[in-house]
Design an enzyme around this catalytic site. Structure first.
Site, PDB file in Angstrom:
ATOM      1  N   LYS A 217       7.170  -3.687   6.042  1.00  0.00           N
ATOM      2  CA  LYS A 217       7.508  -2.946   4.784  1.00  0.00           C
ATOM      3  C   LYS A 217       8.065  -3.981   4.347  1.00  0.00           C
ATOM      4  O   LYS A 217       9.043  -4.016   4.132  1.00  0.00           O
ATOM      5  CB  LYS A 217       8.268  -1.388   4.724  1.00  0.00           C
ATOM      6  CG  LYS A 217       8.613  -1.398   3.650  1.00  0.00           C
ATOM      7  CD  LYS A 217       8.851   0.060   3.366  1.00  0.00           C
ATOM      8  CE  LYS A 217       9.220   1.127   2.026  1.00  0.00           C
ATOM      9  NZ  LYS A 217       9.867   2.481   1.709  1.00  0.00           N
ATOM     10  N   LYS A 270       3.252  -2.285   5.400  1.00  0.00           N
ATOM     11  CA  LYS A 270       2.607  -1.688   3.463  1.00  0.00           C
ATOM     12  C   LYS A 270       3.479  -2.927   2.801  1.00  0.00           C
ATOM     13  O   LYS A 270       3.851  -2.917   3.535  1.00  0.00           O
ATOM     14  CB  LYS A 270       3.703  -0.325   4.022  1.00  0.00           C
ATOM     15  CG  LYS A 270       3.936   0.706   2.780  1.00  0.00           C
ATOM     16  CD  LYS A 270       4.961   1.754   2.977  1.00  0.00           C
ATOM     17  CE  LYS A 270       5.255   2.007   1.764  1.00  0.00           C
ATOM     18  NZ  LYS A 270       6.688   3.111   1.368  1.00  0.00           N
TER      19      LYS A 270
HETATM   20  C1  PBG Z   1      10.788   5.608   0.923  1.00  0.00           C
HETATM   21  C2  PBG Z   1       9.568   5.249   0.727  1.00  0.00           C
HETATM   22  C3  PBG Z   1       8.728   3.910  -0.550  1.00  0.00           C
HETATM   23  C4  PBG Z   1       7.314   4.160  -0.237  1.00  0.00           C
HETATM   24  C5  PBG Z   1       7.167   5.075   1.087  1.00  0.00           C
HETATM   25  N1  PBG Z   1       8.504   5.408   1.435  1.00  0.00           N
HETATM   26  C6  PBG Z   1       9.318   3.907  -1.376  1.00  0.00           C
HETATM   27  C7  PBG Z   1      10.226   2.780  -1.318  1.00  0.00           C
HETATM   28  O1  PBG Z   1      10.313   2.110  -0.337  1.00  0.00           O
HETATM   29  O2  PBG Z   1      10.215   2.559  -2.941  1.00  0.00           O
HETATM   30  C8  PBG Z   1       6.467   3.696  -1.290  1.00  0.00           C
HETATM   31  C9  PBG Z   1       5.165   4.303  -0.838  1.00  0.00           C
HETATM   32  C10 PBG Z   1       3.779   4.648  -1.926  1.00  0.00           C
HETATM   33  O3  PBG Z   1       4.481   3.295  -3.230  1.00  0.00           O
HETATM   34  O4  PBG Z   1       3.379   5.143  -2.271  1.00  0.00           O
HETATM   35  N2  PBG Z   1      11.559   4.279   1.148  1.00  0.00           N
HETATM   36 ZN    ZN Z   2      14.077   5.158   0.981  1.00  0.00          ZN
END
Ligand code: PBG
Ligand code: ZN
Length: 347
Positions: A217, A270
């Site tokens: 991520k 992601k």
């Molecule tokens: C929370 C989380 C996020 C997303 C999924 N889980 C946001 C982040 O990490 O700031 C992003 C999902 C999206 O942008 O569609 N940790």
């Molecule tokens: Zn988070």
């Protein structure tokens, strides 16, 4: 399906020129003459069964609060989550991924693991009303923290403390499983969280609950609209000290290897569209069930351009999702899941 093999025969190699002159012996256009030909030799498929819909739950009744930066996406009260999930399920979507917006936030993310927290309540209701639908839960603390970070913030220096966060994540995942979640998906990017969650699940009678780890991520500007939707923007700093640097693919492979070693059943890359190379390599290296998360910014860009009449929403959405499948995703988490499922059905 999966990654196409690569070898000399797939490039036609020396078959390219016939004995009769400069015309190529191999003419790729022969197999593109009509839809029947194209369907016959298509390498990648996109079906509703490969799509997962994220949903945002917030307490209340009959409430649908639009998210301004994500047209068609709402913060939903649990009863409305059921409605939305039912529409997705009847369009052929097998699973939803739940996020929660709690009533109150604090610096221990109490709402994340409360027995009657918003996600726990919604999971129970979903499993009661739609038992066949798979309910996945996002496991993170940012939505429940007053400061909006994904873990415990140290009193001095403002760092997110990795190891002190792990028990809270494990507790959160366990509370989701106890409420009936079919799978938990940690998205926090703390080191060692998959092991901590696996251990908590196994020791408490949830050995059969799978973990989908957000293995690679990235710290991405594409999450902007989501933070409106989940009200989870960090109140200071950013997430670059725990989410990955956009420049790194080898590190993504190490992250993935680590999560698999710790017991992840499935892994995720992601965002999706800007990281298709990462997706491809993760699938090719490990062969594990691999998810792509087509994030909020990807969705919003298509919506915005389509609203201006600059692109064809349906065609661009389906092409993007197909690209993620081609790059190696077994399934895709997307806000466009229900719409895409319906478009696919229309053919
Ligand atoms: C929370 C989380 C996020 C997303 C999924 N889980 C946001 C982040 O990490 O700031 C992003 C999902 C999206 O942008 O569609 N940790
Ligand atoms: Zn988070």
């Amino acid at each position: 399906m999966g990654i196409a093999p690569i070898g000399p025969f797939h490039y036609a190699g020396d078959m390219n020129f016939s004995a009769f002159g400069q015309f190529p012996a191999y003419r790729p256009r022969r197999l593109r003459q009509s839809a029947l030909w194209r369907n016959l030799v298509r390498e990648t498929s996109l079906t509703a069964g490969r799509l997962v819909l994220p949903l945002f739950a917030r307490s209340g009744r009959k409430m649908r609060r639009p998210v301004p930066s994500m047209p068609g996406v709402f913060q939903l009260s649990p009863d409305e989550v059921v409605r939305e999930a039912e529409a997705a399920f009847s369009a052929g979507i097998p699973a939803v991924l739940l996020f929660g917006i709690p009533g109150t936030k604090d610096d221990k993310a109490t709402g994340a693991y409360a027995r009657n927290g918003i996600v726990q309540q919604t999971v129970r209701l979903l499993k009661k009303e739609l038992p066949a639908l798979l309910v996945f839960t996002d496991v993170c603390l940012c939505e429940y923290m007053s400061h909006g970070h994904c873990g415990i913030v140290e009193k001095t220096g403002g760092r997110v403390a990795n190891d002190r966060t792990l028990p809270l994540l494990a507790r959160t995942a366990l509370s989701h499983a106890a409420a009936g979640a079919d799978l938990v998906a940690p998205s926090d990017m703390m080191d060692g969280r998959v092991a901590a969650i696996r251990q908590a699940l196994d020791q408490n009678g949830f050995a059969d609950t799978p973990i989908l780890s957000y293995a690679a991520k990235f710290a991405s500007a594409y999450y902007g609209p989501f933070r409106d939707a989940a009200e989870s923007a960090p109140q200071f700093g950013d997430r670059r000290a725990y989410q990955m640097d956009a420049a790194n693919v080898l590190e993504a492979l190490r992250e993935t290897a680590m999560d698999i070693r710790e017991g992840a059943d499935m892994v995720m890359v992601k965002p999706a569209l800007a990281y298709l190379d990462v997706l491809h390599r993760v699938k090719a290296e490990f062969g594990y069930p691999t998810a792509a998360y087509s994030v909020s910014g990807e969705f919003s860009m298509i919506k915005a351009a389509a609203a201006k009449g600059w692109i064809d929403e349906r065609a661009v959405t389906l092409e993007s999702l197909l690209a993620m499948r081609r790059a190696g995703a077994d399934f895709i988490i997307t806000y466009a899941a229900t719409a895409a499922a319906r478009w696919l059905k229309e053919g």
